[in-house]
Design a protein around this motif. Structure first.
Motif, mmCIF file in Angstrom:
data_model
loop_
_atom_site.group_PDB
_atom_site.id
_atom_site.type_symbol
_atom_site.label_atom_id
_atom_site.label_comp_id
_atom_site.label_asym_id
_atom_site.label_seq_id
_atom_site.Cartn_x
_atom_site.Cartn_y
_atom_site.Cartn_z
ATOM 1 N N PHE A 1 18.808 -29.970 -70.187
ATOM 2 C CA PHE A 1 18.779 -28.713 -69.440
ATOM 3 C C PHE A 1 17.369 -28.123 -69.333
ATOM 4 O O PHE A 1 17.094 -27.329 -68.447
ATOM 5 N N GLY A 2 16.500 -28.518 -70.257
ATOM 6 C CA GLY A 2 15.132 -28.016 -70.194
ATOM 7 C C GLY A 2 14.430 -28.350 -68.898
ATOM 8 O O GLY A 2 13.511 -27.638 -68.480
ATOM 9 N N LEU A 3 14.865 -29.417 -68.240
ATOM 10 C CA LEU A 3 14.234 -29.813 -66.983
ATOM 11 C C LEU A 3 14.395 -28.762 -65.887
ATOM 12 O O LEU A 3 13.682 -28.821 -64.873
ATOM 13 N N LEU A 4 15.299 -27.828 -66.063
ATOM 14 C CA LEU A 4 15.385 -26.737 -65.093
ATOM 15 C C LEU A 4 14.069 -25.960 -65.062
ATOM 16 O O LEU A 4 13.657 -25.460 -64.014
ATOM 17 N N GLY A 5 13.397 -25.885 -66.191
ATOM 18 C CA GLY A 5 12.093 -25.234 -66.227
ATOM 19 C C GLY A 5 11.056 -26.006 -65.436
ATOM 20 O O GLY A 5 10.220 -25.425 -64.737
ATOM 21 N N ALA A 6 11.109 -27.335 -65.533
ATOM 22 C CA ALA A 6 10.196 -28.175 -64.759
ATOM 23 C C ALA A 6 10.454 -28.007 -63.268
ATOM 24 O O ALA A 6 9.523 -27.938 -62.454
ATOM 25 N N MET A 7 11.720 -27.940 -62.903
ATOM 26 C CA MET A 7 12.069 -27.760 -61.497
ATOM 27 C C MET A 7 11.570 -26.418 -60.978
ATOM 28 O O MET A 7 11.150 -26.296 -59.824
ATOM 29 N N TRP A 8 11.634 -25.394 -61.825
ATOM 30 C CA TRP A 8 11.127 -24.079 -61.425
ATOM 31 C C TRP A 8 9.642 -24.160 -61.061
ATOM 32 O O TRP A 8 9.206 -23.603 -60.054
ATOM 33 N N ILE A 9 8.867 -24.855 -61.875
ATOM 34 C CA ILE A 9 7.434 -24.995 -61.608
ATOM 35 C C ILE A 9 7.195 -25.762 -60.315
ATOM 36 O O ILE A 9 6.429 -25.331 -59.438
ATOM 37 N N LEU B 1 6.133 -24.106 -56.738
ATOM 38 C CA LEU B 1 4.878 -24.471 -56.102
ATOM 39 C C LEU B 1 5.084 -24.754 -54.616
ATOM 40 O O LEU B 1 4.307 -24.306 -53.766
ATOM 41 N N GLY B 2 6.156 -25.498 -54.306
ATOM 42 C CA GLY B 2 6.448 -25.784 -52.906
ATOM 43 C C GLY B 2 6.749 -24.525 -52.119
ATOM 44 O O GLY B 2 6.276 -24.340 -50.996
ATOM 45 N N SER B 3 7.518 -23.627 -52.725
ATOM 46 C CA SER B 3 7.931 -22.410 -52.040
ATOM 47 C C SER B 3 6.774 -21.455 -51.798
ATOM 48 O O SER B 3 6.645 -20.860 -50.731
ATOM 49 N N ILE B 4 5.893 -21.310 -52.795
ATOM 50 C CA ILE B 4 4.858 -20.289 -52.734
ATOM 51 C C ILE B 4 3.540 -20.803 -52.162
ATOM 52 O O ILE B 4 2.841 -20.088 -51.445
ATOM 53 N N LYS B 5 3.186 -22.064 -52.473
ATOM 54 C CA LYS B 5 1.852 -22.533 -52.131
ATOM 55 C C LYS B 5 1.790 -23.599 -51.037
ATOM 56 O O LYS B 5 0.743 -23.744 -50.393
ATOM 57 N N ALA B 6 2.844 -24.369 -50.827
ATOM 58 C CA ALA B 6 2.747 -25.534 -49.941
ATOM 59 C C ALA B 6 2.327 -25.171 -48.516
ATOM 60 O O ALA B 6 1.404 -25.769 -47.951
ATOM 61 N N GLU C 1 14.750 -22.169 -50.231
ATOM 62 C CA GLU C 1 16.206 -22.244 -50.314
ATOM 63 C C GLU C 1 16.664 -22.778 -51.665
ATOM 64 O O GLU C 1 17.768 -22.479 -52.122
ATOM 65 N N HIS C 2 15.800 -23.593 -52.296
ATOM 66 C CA HIS C 2 16.180 -24.197 -53.564
ATOM 67 C C HIS C 2 16.192 -23.195 -54.709
ATOM 68 O O HIS C 2 16.787 -23.446 -55.753
ATOM 69 N N ILE C 3 15.499 -22.051 -54.532
ATOM 70 C CA ILE C 3 15.447 -21.064 -55.606
ATOM 71 C C ILE C 3 16.840 -20.494 -55.879
ATOM 72 O O ILE C 3 17.238 -20.299 -57.032
ATOM 73 N N GLY C 4 17.611 -20.229 -54.826
ATOM 74 C CA GLY C 4 18.972 -19.741 -55.016
ATOM 75 C C GLY C 4 19.829 -20.756 -55.744
ATOM 76 O O GLY C 4 20.630 -20.406 -56.624
ATOM 77 N N GLU C 5 19.659 -22.025 -55.396
ATOM 78 C CA GLU C 5 20.390 -23.089 -56.072
ATOM 79 C C GLU C 5 19.963 -23.176 -57.529
ATOM 80 O O GLU C 5 20.783 -23.433 -58.416
ATOM 81 N N PHE C 6 18.694 -22.943 -57.779
ATOM 82 C CA PHE C 6 18.179 -22.987 -59.143
ATOM 83 C C PHE C 6 18.831 -21.917 -60.014
ATOM 84 O O PHE C 6 19.204 -22.173 -61.162
ATOM 85 N N VAL D 1 12.098 -22.649 -70.886
ATOM 86 C CA VAL D 1 10.796 -21.990 -70.741
ATOM 87 C C VAL D 1 9.675 -22.895 -71.260
ATOM 88 O O VAL D 1 8.623 -23.022 -70.624
ATOM 89 N N LYS D 2 9.900 -23.537 -72.400
ATOM 90 C CA LYS D 2 8.870 -24.435 -72.936
ATOM 91 C C LYS D 2 8.614 -25.600 -71.988
ATOM 92 O O LYS D 2 7.459 -25.982 -71.757
ATOM 93 N N THR D 3 9.678 -26.168 -71.440
ATOM 94 C CA THR D 3 9.519 -27.286 -70.513
ATOM 95 C C THR D 3 8.743 -26.863 -69.272
ATOM 96 O O THR D 3 7.917 -27.609 -68.744
ATOM 97 N N ALA D 4 8.988 -25.647 -68.811
ATOM 98 C CA ALA D 4 8.228 -25.131 -67.667
ATOM 99 C C ALA D 4 6.753 -25.050 -67.996
ATOM 100 O O ALA D 4 5.890 -25.441 -67.192
ATOM 101 N N ARG D 5 6.420 -24.554 -69.170
ATOM 102 C CA ARG D 5 5.015 -24.386 -69.542
ATOM 103 C C ARG D 5 4.319 -25.730 -69.709
ATOM 104 O O ARG D 5 3.177 -25.902 -69.262
ATOM 105 N N VAL D 6 4.994 -26.689 -70.336
ATOM 106 C CA VAL D 6 4.399 -28.019 -70.496
ATOM 107 C C VAL D 6 4.207 -28.674 -69.127
ATOM 108 O O VAL D 6 3.158 -29.264 -68.836
#
Length: 240
Positions: A151-159, A163-168, A198-203, A221-226
């Motif tokens: 489940f920690g990978l949800l943090g990785a997906m957030w990052i 990035l795609g949503s805000i910066k791409a 659109e993926h943020i709502g799914e997240f 949260v830790k997975t997101a930071r790493v």
């Protein structure tokens, strides 16, 4: 250009959950902090500094596409592996991850097409090796995906999705301006800038399936930071 795009989204995340701070809203708040730290690191990498300060060249963009191709191609694979390690109690999350993997499993072909549209040879981007940061990021993602109920990978997906949503789209437009490239050469960035929001709502739905659980929240949260650290290293290691 960046601030008007980012701050409204951050305010919405802080407001999630109404008057009380729900478990999902609390994790979103902490993930927003992690993303802001990640964004700051990205902006200090040599490649992004060149892009934002007007010294970006075609060779820089091609090197960027090469690094992204490696990461994007691996993305569908680690999501599939993660889904296969989710237990029967969380079948809905497994299904969401599998659908996400299917949706994005051919996106690396867009990067190849963009590369060719800049005048690069298809064989070059397909045969390129991962840089140090890409190797570390890939190893980390597959390591996490191989854990039971990762489940920690949800943090990785957030990052990554954030990035795609805000910066791409912003980066795509800057690349076009700096290099006078047609849309055909920045399709990946423009496409993800339009669709990753659109993926943020799914997240948020995915988070709701595994929370509240204090240990899971900490791992997310830790997975997101790493992931943010290693993703920034990937960009830092890009050398044209």
């Amino acid at each position: 250009m960046r601030r008007p795009r980012k701050r409204p989204r951050l305010r919405r995340l802080h407001a999630a959950g109404g008057g009380g701070m729900s478990a999902v809203a609390d994790v979103l708040r902490r993930l927003t902090v992690a993303f802001t730290e990640f964004e700051g690191r990205l902006e200090q990498t040599p490649l992004i500094r060149k892009l934002t300060r007007g010294r970006f060249e075609v060779a820089d963009y091609r090197a960027f596409l090469v690094a992204l191709r490696q990461q994007v191609k691996d993305g569908a694979l680690w999501m599939s592996r993660a889904a296969s390690n989710i237990d029967e109690e969380h079948l809905e999350l497994r299904s969401l991850l599998m659908r996400h993997a299917v949706t994005e499993h051919r996106d690396f072909r867009l990067l190849e097409a963009d590369y060719v549209a800049t005048g690069g040879a298809l064989a070059e981007i397909r045969q390129a090796e991962k840089n140090i940061g890409s190797e570390a990021l890939s190893a980390w993602m597959f390591h996490e995906a191989s854990r039971p109920n990762p489940f920690g990978l949800l943090g990785a997906m957030w990052i990554i999705e954030g990035l795609g949503s805000i910066k791409a789209a912003e980066w795509g437009r800057l690349v076009q301006q700096r290099l006078s490239l047609p849309d055909e050469a920045v399709r990946f960035l423009l496409y993800h800038g339009e669709n990753d929001a659109e993926h943020i709502g799914e997240f948020e739905k995915m988070l709701d399936l595994v929370l509240p659980d204090a240990a899971v929240a900490e791992r997310i949260v830790k997975t997101a930071r790493v992931t943010g650290r290693l993703y920034a290293l990937q960009i830092e290691e890009i050398a044209a």
